[in-house]
Design an enzyme around this catalytic site. Structure first.
Site, PDB file in Angstrom:
ATOM      1  N   LYS A 166     -75.775   2.004  -1.009  1.00  0.00           N
ATOM      2  CA  LYS A 166     -76.248   3.284  -1.601  1.00  0.00           C
ATOM      3  C   LYS A 166     -77.286   3.466  -1.898  1.00  0.00           C
ATOM      4  O   LYS A 166     -78.295   3.992  -1.785  1.00  0.00           O
ATOM      5  CB  LYS A 166     -75.575   4.122  -2.435  1.00  0.00           C
TER       6      LYS A 166
ATOM      7  N   GLY B 258     -67.003   7.964  -3.508  1.00  0.00           N
ATOM      8  CA  GLY B 258     -66.513   8.103  -5.441  1.00  0.00           C
ATOM      9  C   GLY B 258     -66.453   6.991  -5.827  1.00  0.00           C
ATOM     10  O   GLY B 258     -66.121   6.970  -6.982  1.00  0.00           O
TER      11      GLY B 258
ATOM     12  N   PHE C   9     -76.365  14.614 -12.212  1.00  0.00           N
ATOM     13  CA  PHE C   9     -75.432  15.023 -12.165  1.00  0.00           C
ATOM     14  C   PHE C   9     -75.675  16.299 -11.311  1.00  0.00           C
ATOM     15  O   PHE C   9     -75.846  17.759 -12.008  1.00  0.00           O
ATOM     16  CB  PHE C   9     -74.127  14.705 -12.981  1.00  0.00           C
TER      17      PHE C   9
ATOM     18  N   HIS D 173     -69.990  19.550  -0.744  1.00  0.00           N
ATOM     19  CA  HIS D 173     -70.118  18.884  -0.027  1.00  0.00           C
ATOM     20  C   HIS D 173     -69.943  19.027   1.637  1.00  0.00           C
ATOM     21  O   HIS D 173     -69.021  19.411   2.357  1.00  0.00           O
ATOM     22  CB  HIS D 173     -68.628  17.564  -0.222  1.00  0.00           C
TER      23      HIS D 173
ATOM     24  N   LYS E 167     -60.734  14.005   0.700  1.00  0.00           N
ATOM     25  CA  LYS E 167     -60.701  14.967   1.375  1.00  0.00           C
ATOM     26  C   LYS E 167     -59.143  15.258   1.703  1.00  0.00           C
ATOM     27  O   LYS E 167     -58.238  14.423   2.259  1.00  0.00           O
ATOM     28  CB  LYS E 167     -60.993  15.109   2.308  1.00  0.00           C
TER      29      LYS E 167
ATOM     30  N   ASN F 271     -71.943   7.764   6.540  1.00  0.00           N
ATOM     31  CA  ASN F 271     -70.748   7.373   6.864  1.00  0.00           C
ATOM     32  C   ASN F 271     -71.598   6.676   8.452  1.00  0.00           C
ATOM     33  O   ASN F 271     -72.000   7.628   9.690  1.00  0.00           O
ATOM     34  CB  ASN F 271     -69.943   8.565   7.259  1.00  0.00           C
TER      35      ASN F 271
ATOM     36  N   ARG G 295     -69.874   6.157  10.620  1.00  0.00           N
ATOM     37  CA  ARG G 295     -67.916   5.655  11.661  1.00  0.00           C
ATOM     38  C   ARG G 295     -67.892   6.721  12.084  1.00  0.00           C
ATOM     39  O   ARG G 295     -67.912   8.230  11.420  1.00  0.00           O
ATOM     40  CB  ARG G 295     -67.319   4.478  10.388  1.00  0.00           C
TER      41      ARG G 295
ATOM     42  N   VAL H 105     -62.262  10.244   9.971  1.00  0.00           N
ATOM     43  CA  VAL H 105     -61.179  11.195   9.870  1.00  0.00           C
ATOM     44  C   VAL H 105     -61.225  12.845  10.696  1.00  0.00           C
ATOM     45  O   VAL H 105     -60.650  13.126  11.692  1.00  0.00           O
ATOM     46  CB  VAL H 105     -60.519  11.605   8.806  1.00  0.00           C
TER      47      VAL H 105
ATOM     48  N   ARG I 207     -54.726  17.474   6.120  1.00  0.00           N
ATOM     49  CA  ARG I 207     -54.732  17.052   6.628  1.00  0.00           C
ATOM     50  C   ARG I 207     -53.394  16.624   5.648  1.00  0.00           C
ATOM     51  O   ARG I 207     -53.386  16.856   4.403  1.00  0.00           O
ATOM     52  CB  ARG I 207     -55.264  15.637   5.752  1.00  0.00           C
TER      53      ARG I 207
HETATM   54  N1  LIG Z   1     -75.649  13.059  -8.423  1.00  0.00           N
HETATM   55  C1  LIG Z   1     -74.444  13.533  -7.601  1.00  0.00           C
HETATM   56  N2  LIG Z   1     -74.029  14.376  -8.575  1.00  0.00           N
HETATM   57  C2  LIG Z   1     -72.810  14.710  -8.170  1.00  0.00           C
HETATM   58  C3  LIG Z   1     -71.935  14.161  -7.262  1.00  0.00           C
HETATM   59  C4  LIG Z   1     -70.877  14.994  -7.297  1.00  0.00           C
HETATM   60  C5  LIG Z   1     -70.160  13.749  -5.999  1.00  0.00           C
HETATM   61  C6  LIG Z   1     -69.127  14.425  -5.627  1.00  0.00           C
HETATM   62  C7  LIG Z   1     -69.353  14.553  -3.983  1.00  0.00           C
HETATM   63  C8  LIG Z   1     -67.223  15.141  -3.925  1.00  0.00           C
HETATM   64  C9  LIG Z   1     -66.242  15.402  -4.868  1.00  0.00           C
HETATM   65  C10 LIG Z   1     -66.284  15.158  -6.121  1.00  0.00           C
HETATM   66  C11 LIG Z   1     -64.976  15.170  -6.705  1.00  0.00           C
HETATM   67  C12 LIG Z   1     -65.102  14.543  -8.001  1.00  0.00           C
HETATM   68  C13 LIG Z   1     -66.719  13.609  -8.186  1.00  0.00           C
HETATM   69  C14 LIG Z   1     -68.395  14.103  -8.180  1.00  0.00           C
HETATM   70  C15 LIG Z   1     -67.797  14.472  -6.507  1.00  0.00           C
HETATM   71  C16 LIG Z   1     -71.141  12.755  -5.467  1.00  0.00           C
HETATM   72  N3  LIG Z   1     -69.745  12.051  -4.557  1.00  0.00           N
HETATM   73  C17 LIG Z   1     -68.469  11.705  -4.848  1.00  0.00           C
HETATM   74  C18 LIG Z   1     -68.463  10.140  -3.359  1.00  0.00           C
HETATM   75  C19 LIG Z   1     -69.440  10.526  -2.820  1.00  0.00           C
HETATM   76  N4  LIG Z   1     -69.350  11.059  -1.826  1.00  0.00           N
HETATM   77  C20 LIG Z   1     -70.388  10.638  -3.973  1.00  0.00           C
HETATM   78  N5  LIG Z   1     -71.928  12.622  -6.186  1.00  0.00           N
HETATM   79  C21 LIG Z   1     -72.369  13.186  -6.825  1.00  0.00           C
HETATM   80  N6  LIG Z   1     -73.310  12.574  -7.243  1.00  0.00           N
END
Ligand SMILES: Nc1ncc2cc(-c3cccc4ccccc34)c(N3CC[C@@H](N)C3)nc2n1
Length: 445
Positions: free
Chosen positions: A116, A165, A202, A208, A237, A290, A292, A295, A336
């Site tokens: 990442k 996550g 954050f 998303h 998801k 990603n 790939r 889903v 889903r």
């Molecule tokens: N700097 C920053 N701020 C907020 C974020 C929020 C998410 C996030 C994305 C989608 C769902 C979430 C549910 C709980 C907590 C975080 C998320 C996140 N994710 C979630 C999994 C991966 N795709 C990265 N990164 C974050 N990064």
């Protein structure tokens, strides 16, 4: 073009890939564990090879068994689907060493996007907006404290080998930084044998939104519009849709351009997805790439009328893509359906399906491998079906989803159908008024 493709996967995605192969006149080889001997993908394939015991490590994750299956059936390509080995660079490399085409990007692309921090550095160099944070991996607690102080809380600590996550810790108070740093490092080492961690500001209550991309072996790249995947539970998801109710034409233009920059930066080859976080001011930031088929790829297929699996196979066979970008022509929503008990913390509910009725009618697509009498095994993920509904407007797509869910009968196991039925009736959902925090306050009654 390939003559025979081995599908190194199971369930609905294996069936999905077999369907496209049949339309392309390509022979198919299914692989199955002893727990999947009665699975539909085994019945639909031209050939089938048992690759081992139910535990994934003994079967769907067992590279020697998969390569043996490919050798004895003389497959000239392998499609990994999603999950299992779909983003395992070593597997892609071994396929190449055996002279078998891995249907996906090169091992180097998989490896780079799988790390990442490397992915983020690649995007910075490409001029793609990323979330402000540490430059490179964190080297000490002191550094973490300094960065957190300069950015302001809350911050999030992430594992560079994590993703989806896994290996993330949000820090709300300065006093928690040391503990969060040490726990994140230990968890990363334990989970990924790689303790590299980094910090970001954050982004609170983000959406998303991900952009589907495709690239060929000749450097051409295109985007195929967005999917809003904000409705998640514990990073799983639950509902995806396109177009995003939060999107504007300007934002789609800018995110599409950023997605193309991201894919071009690594000369991306295959279909892939650029995940973005979008804040309430419609600022968007690269999150992950990603490498790939996902889903939720069917949502995009339905709004742009396109077969993404066929495109992925053609790209792997060296056929150039058109290079044109695609915009949504319809509205599509996917639910889903998991064999889980939504009234009991979504506990898995494997077992025999005694009665089944699959919805149909105008504007309904169901991708599923289940049938009446099928026994859902406890060894694999619990998704049993994806309902996709499409219509001219979001409201009509939601109404069609409500009607389809009301027709869907699965007896013998518990499913998340009631959860989705209540979600479709939820006022905030219907207004498109949701972020990734939505399920934290959504209670099933
Ligand atoms: N700097 C920053 N701020 C907020 C974020 C929020 C998410 C996030 C994305 C989608 C769902 C979430 C549910 C709980 C907590 C975080 C998320 C996140 N994710 C979630 C999994 C991966 N795709 C990265 N990164 C974050 N990064």
């Amino acid at each position: 073009m390939f003559k025979k493709i081995l599908i190194a996967n199971r369930g609905e995605i294996a069936l999905r890939i077999i369907r496209t192969c049949k339309e392309m006149g390509i022979k198919t080889v299914a692989v199955y564990s002893t727990a999947d001997k009665d699975s539909l993908h085994v019945k639909f394939a031209d050939e089938a090879v048992c690759i081992g015991k139910p535990q994934s490590a003994e079967s769907y994750l067992n590279i020697p068994h998969l390569m043996a299956a490919a050798e004895i059936t003389n497959a000239d390509a392998i499609h990994p689907g999603y999950g299992f080995l779909a983003e395992n660079a070593r597997f892609a490399e071994i396929c190449g060493e055996h002279g078998i085409k891995f249907i996906g990007p090169t091992p180097d692309m998989i490896r780079r996007m799988g790390d990442k921090m490397t992915a983020k550095e690649t995007m910075i160099a490409a001029g793609v907006p990323v979330i402000p944070g540490s430059e490179g991996l964190l080297q000490s607690v002191e550094e973490a404290k300094t960065i957190a102080k300069s950015m302001g809380l809350p911050v999030i600590i992430k594992a560079t080998a994590g993703g989806g996550g896994k290996g993330m810790r949000v820090v709300w108070d300065e006093s928690e930084i040391e503990t969060a740093y040490n726990m994140a490092k230990n968890e990363a080492r334990a989970s990924f044998s790689n303790d590299g961690i980094y910090m970001e500001k954050f982004v609170e209550e983000p959406r998303h939104i991900e952009i589907q991309v495709a690239g060929d072996q000749y450097g051409k790249v295109c985007h195929l519009s967005e999917r809003d995947c904000s409705i998640q539970r514990r990073h799983q998801k639950l509902v995806e849709e396109s177009p995003s109710p939060f999107m504007t034409p300007e934002l789609r233009e800018k995110m599409g351009e950023a997605a193309i920059k991201a894919a071009s930066a690594i000369n991306y080859e295959s279909v892939g997805t650029i995940e973005f976080l979008v804040d309430k001011h419609r600022n968007f930031y690269f999150m992950e790439m990603n490498t790939r088929i996902q889903v939720e790829h069917g949502v995009t297929e339905e709004v742009i009328n396109f077969d993404l699996v066929k495109e992925q196979i053609k790209i792997a066979a060296g056929i150039p893509i058109s290079g044109k970008n695609y915009m949504p022509q319809m509205h599509a929503i996917e639910c889903r359906i998991n064999a889980e008990d939504p009234y009991n913390d979504f506990r898995p509910s494997p077992g025999k399906i005694t009665v089944l009725h699959i919805p149909g009618g105008h504007g309904v697509r169901v991708d599923s491998h289940i049938y009446a009498g099928y026994v859902i095994p406890p060894y694999y993920d619990s998704m049993v079906a994806k309902i996709i509904t499409m219509a001219q407007t979001r409201e009509e797509a939601i109404n069609t989803m409500e009607r389809a869910l009301s027709e869907f009968v699965i007896e013998g196991v518990k499913t998340t159908i009631p959860f989705h039925q209540q979600l479709m009736r939820d006022e905030n959902f219907r207004k498109g008024n949701f972020t990734t925090k939505f399920t934290e306050t959504f209670k099933l009654v």
